[in-house]
Enzyme design. Sequence first.
Site, PDB file in Angstrom:
ATOM      1  N   CYS A 203       0.829  -1.200   0.000  1.00 36.59           N
ATOM      2  CA  CYS A 203       0.000   0.000   0.000  1.00 36.59           C
ATOM      3  C   CYS A 203       0.864   1.250   0.000  1.00 36.59           C
ATOM      4  CB  CYS A 203      -0.904  -0.024   1.235  1.00 36.59           C
ATOM      5  SG  CYS A 203      -1.887   1.477   1.448  1.00 36.59           S
ATOM      6  N   CYS A 206       0.112   3.186   3.591  1.00 33.74           N
ATOM      7  CA  CYS A 206       0.554   2.745   4.918  1.00 33.74           C
ATOM      8  C   CYS A 206       1.625   1.669   4.887  1.00 33.74           C
ATOM      9  CB  CYS A 206      -0.652   2.259   5.729  1.00 33.74           C
ATOM     10  SG  CYS A 206      -1.301   0.642   5.199  1.00 33.74           S
ATOM     11  N   CYS A 219      -6.382  -2.591   0.863  1.00 29.78           N
ATOM     12  CA  CYS A 219      -5.351  -2.603   1.890  1.00 29.78           C
ATOM     13  C   CYS A 219      -5.977  -3.019   3.225  1.00 29.78           C
ATOM     14  CB  CYS A 219      -4.709  -1.223   2.020  1.00 29.78           C
ATOM     15  SG  CYS A 219      -3.482  -1.144   3.356  1.00 29.78           S
ATOM     16  N   CYS A 222      -5.407   0.079   6.062  1.00 30.94           N
ATOM     17  CA  CYS A 222      -5.987   1.427   6.011  1.00 30.94           C
ATOM     18  C   CYS A 222      -7.204   1.386   5.087  1.00 30.94           C
ATOM     19  CB  CYS A 222      -4.959   2.465   5.555  1.00 30.94           C
ATOM     20  SG  CYS A 222      -4.416   2.261   3.834  1.00 30.94           S
ATOM     21  N   ASP A 347      20.706   1.551 -18.031  1.00 25.66           N
ATOM     22  CA  ASP A 347      20.677   0.363 -17.186  1.00 25.66           C
ATOM     23  C   ASP A 347      19.771  -0.696 -17.813  1.00 25.66           C
ATOM     24  OD1 ASP A 347      20.526  -1.516 -15.200  1.00 25.66           O
ATOM     25  OD2 ASP A 347      19.689  -0.181 -13.675  1.00 25.66           O
TER      26      ASP A 347
END
EC number: 6.3.5.13
Length: 423
Positions: A203, A206, A219, A222, A347
């Site tokens: 999440c 949170c 989630c 929360c 990269d």
Amino acid sequence: MVRAQLATALVRTAARLSRMTGRGDGSVIGGRIGLAVEPRLLTVLARGREVALVSGTNGKTTTTRLLTAALGTLGPVASNSYGANMPTGHTTALAQSRNARHAVLEVDEHYLRTVLAETRPRVVALLNLSRDQLDRAMEVGMLADRWREVLGALREQADTPGAEPTRVVANCDDPLVTWAASAAPQVTWVAAGQRWQEDSWVCPQCGAHLKREGVDWACPGCDLRRPQPSWWLADDDTVAGPDGIRQPVTLQLPGRVNRANAVTALAAAALFGVRPADAAPRLAEVASIAGRYATVERDGRSIRLLLAKNPAGWLEAFDMVDRISTAGAAPPPVLLSINARVVDGLDTSWLYDVDYASLRGHRVLVTGDRRYDLAVRLEVNEVPFEVVDTFGEVLAAIPPGRLEVIANYTAFQDIRAELGRAN
């Protein structure tokens, strides 16, 4: 005002000279010169227009093109729909379409704050967020946090007397986009899908591990959860919307991801007053975007070009190849081409985030500046392959018939140039 007029004239002249001399389409150089003369030129050119911004990691160029087509029902539309997605490109697009009342601008996700402030759009469409160009782009969670801060500031705009509030159209299937967009005062939620989920396990609010069940996610720590969408794909050929809308949509562009892009385009167009029934035929006319999805006939070979720049994009490209290989014919050969130049990102470690297993059964050829990096990755994934040095060698190595090409940005442009700037 005189300075802005001079700067606009210089933008158009520089862009025209760039095209005439074969140096490019002038989208960047024109805007760069114009902004050097008048730093506020983008703001000046956007004034009095109804603007839509389209941003996200993948699908920006395609969705921009589809939304431009949809808004074409209202008249001329200014757009940078070939990918020059920073302020220089936006400035050039607006300068070259002075009389267009509407504008659709693709925006690099790192420039959303700047362009939103300078154009004061009517609509902002947010597609997705995932890892991209790891050597020079910020971590995706940080980018979502930036977006949330920018979109939260729209509440102040909404509270300003007489101000036209900016509406956000956002993908409710992407937790990062949902978290960012939920800070905005007015959001239209679209179920645009999220096949790549490796950047959204936790999440963003949170830090708890997200729970997923089918298309739903939530989630446990929360209140963040998947919003109820107003627009979605009812089936492969039908878009569902508010008030019982069921609009058949037939695209020339392949893959479910492009049907999802079409849903976003229809939802955004509706906020400008365009009916889906009027927009859908325009979307059906879009066949390719700066070579993306183009099919080129060369020496008895039918070559289709797919652009994929990061793990999420490659996953969608493999899905498109799979659709063709299940049509009853033998699986076509697949060419994978990888460069690592500045605009690609230097990269190549992201190659290990991609699962190439779906390519087993195809004849796989590998080329590009970093072909050996990709060859090692395919070896690890137990996918047989052949390394070739040039695109000409590829054509000599395969028999007449179909060829699927998947390439990242500069590799795609190299192959497109080999094929005469295929569109």
